[in-house]
Design a protein around this motif. Structure first.
Motif, PDB file in Angstrom:
ATOM      1  N   LEU A 130      38.028  46.487  32.804  1.00 21.87           N
ATOM      2  CA  LEU A 130      38.792  45.779  33.055  1.00 21.87           C
ATOM      3  C   LEU A 130      39.513  46.194  34.718  1.00 21.87           C
ATOM      4  CD1 LEU A 130      41.209  44.727  29.931  1.00 21.87           C
ATOM      5  CD2 LEU A 130      39.462  43.521  31.165  1.00 21.87           C
ATOM      6  N   SER A 131      39.099  45.682  35.845  1.00 17.69           N
ATOM      7  CA  SER A 131      39.447  46.056  36.993  1.00 17.69           C
ATOM      8  C   SER A 131      40.725  46.081  37.330  1.00 17.69           C
ATOM      9  CB  SER A 131      38.633  45.088  37.977  1.00 17.69           C
ATOM     10  OG  SER A 131      39.256  43.882  38.043  1.00 17.69           O
ATOM     11  N   PRO A 132      41.242  46.871  38.493  1.00 13.22           N
ATOM     12  CA  PRO A 132      42.603  46.976  38.481  1.00 13.22           C
ATOM     13  C   PRO A 132      43.179  45.339  39.022  1.00 13.22           C
ATOM     14  CG  PRO A 132      41.475  48.839  39.681  1.00 13.22           C
ATOM     15  CD  PRO A 132      40.456  47.808  39.004  1.00 13.22           C
ATOM     16  N   ARG A 133      42.453  44.816  39.453  1.00 18.71           N
ATOM     17  CA  ARG A 133      42.887  43.150  39.983  1.00 18.71           C
ATOM     18  C   ARG A 133      43.015  42.452  38.637  1.00 18.71           C
ATOM     19  NH1 ARG A 133      39.414  38.731  43.531  1.00 18.71           N
ATOM     20  NH2 ARG A 133      40.917  37.000  43.341  1.00 18.71           N
ATOM     21  N   SER A 134      42.163  42.582  37.615  1.00 18.88           N
ATOM     22  CA  SER A 134      42.610  41.877  36.409  1.00 18.88           C
ATOM     23  C   SER A 134      43.590  42.500  35.568  1.00 18.88           C
ATOM     24  CB  SER A 134      41.299  42.113  35.415  1.00 18.88           C
ATOM     25  OG  SER A 134      40.309  41.214  35.844  1.00 18.88           O
ATOM     26  N   VAL A 135      43.932  43.995  35.621  1.00 21.62           N
ATOM     27  CA  VAL A 135      44.912  44.431  35.191  1.00 21.62           C
ATOM     28  C   VAL A 135      46.249  43.993  35.817  1.00 21.62           C
ATOM     29  CG1 VAL A 135      46.170  46.678  34.954  1.00 21.62           C
ATOM     30  CG2 VAL A 135      43.920  46.555  34.561  1.00 21.62           C
ATOM     31  N   ARG A 136      46.242  43.865  37.163  1.00 19.06           N
ATOM     32  CA  ARG A 136      47.621  43.415  37.758  1.00 19.06           C
ATOM     33  C   ARG A 136      47.971  41.783  37.324  1.00 19.06           C
ATOM     34  NH1 ARG A 136      45.233  46.103  42.057  1.00 19.06           N
ATOM     35  NH2 ARG A 136      44.399  44.197  43.135  1.00 19.06           N
ATOM     36  N   ALA A 137      46.802  40.939  37.263  1.00 19.46           N
ATOM     37  CA  ALA A 137      47.008  39.526  36.665  1.00 19.46           C
ATOM     38  C   ALA A 137      47.578  39.502  34.994  1.00 19.46           C
ATOM     39  CB  ALA A 137      45.657  38.845  36.543  1.00 19.46           C
TER      40      ALA A 137
END
Length: 218
Positions: free
Chosen positions: A49-56
């Protein structure tokens, strides 16, 4: 999350908060996949899971008040229209032919339009994933975020969108970026090369020897 993981609809709705674990990168996470279509024995797998997905995910769980259990849940939306202010009537204006109610003498303030959301407790049904994807694309088009598409293009696109689309898209993106078949099979947990090769057939034709030669001659 789907673009990161290439999950099928049944795998996506099966995700629980507890399945998301820490990764070496403090801003990224790993997703433990309990069972999938290609893993009938339940051996499990792991996806990035990319940082972008983690933030979402963090924004969603915080706003929905989700701390455990199913990650993706049904949301019931209630829309209320705006109401203009109402001035109270004089008591002597209330006719004897209408229902007598002193509340008619009270003024009511204006009420702005609003939305209310109720987040359910159970996971989404796999059949809801495709419609959600189509709704996201439609909203993006309505907000002029897909300016290269005409209305006819959009209609054709929406007909082809399914819950499997992000898996196919990631499969093709990995191929286009130069990943070999073994890497793609590992990333998307394919058990056989047949399907990833089928999805990449058109791209393979362009990237093959004939395609490379003709591009040089063009």
């Amino acid at each position: 999350m789907p673009p990161d993981t290439g999950l099928r609809a049944s795998e996506l709705v099966a995700i629980a908060v507890e399945h998301i674990v820490e990764a070496l990168d403090p801003e990224a996470r790993l997703l433990t996949i309990q069972r999938s279509k290609g893993d009938q024995e339940g051996e499990g797998a792991t996806a990035y899971l990319s940082p972008r997905s983690v933030r979402a995910i963090a924004a969603w769980t915080q706003s929905a008040g989700i701390s455990s259990g199913p990650l993706f849940r049904r949301v019931q939306v209630r829309r209320y229209k705006a109401r203009a202010a109402v001035k109270g009537r004089r008591i002597d204006s209330i006719s004897s032919r209408e229902t007598w109610d002193l509340r008619k003498t009270l003024s009511k303030p204006a009420v702005p339009a609003r939305l209310e959301f109720d987040v359910g407790s159970v996971a989404l049904h796999p059949g809801s994933i495709g419609p959600i994807y189509r709704s996201i694309i439609q909203r993006a088009f309505d907000r002029v975020a897909l300016s290269d598409l005409t209305a006819d293009d959009l209609a054709r696109l929406l007909k082809g969108v399914s819950a499997h689309s992000t898996r196919v898209g990631l499969n093709q993106d990995l191929f286009a970026s130069g990943e070999d078949l073994a890497g793609i099979m590992d990333a998307l947990r394919w058990k056989s090369p047949r399907m990833p090769l089928a999805y990449n057939r058109n791209l393979a034709a362009e990237a093959g020897a004939a395609g490379r030669l003709l591009n040089k001659l063009a």
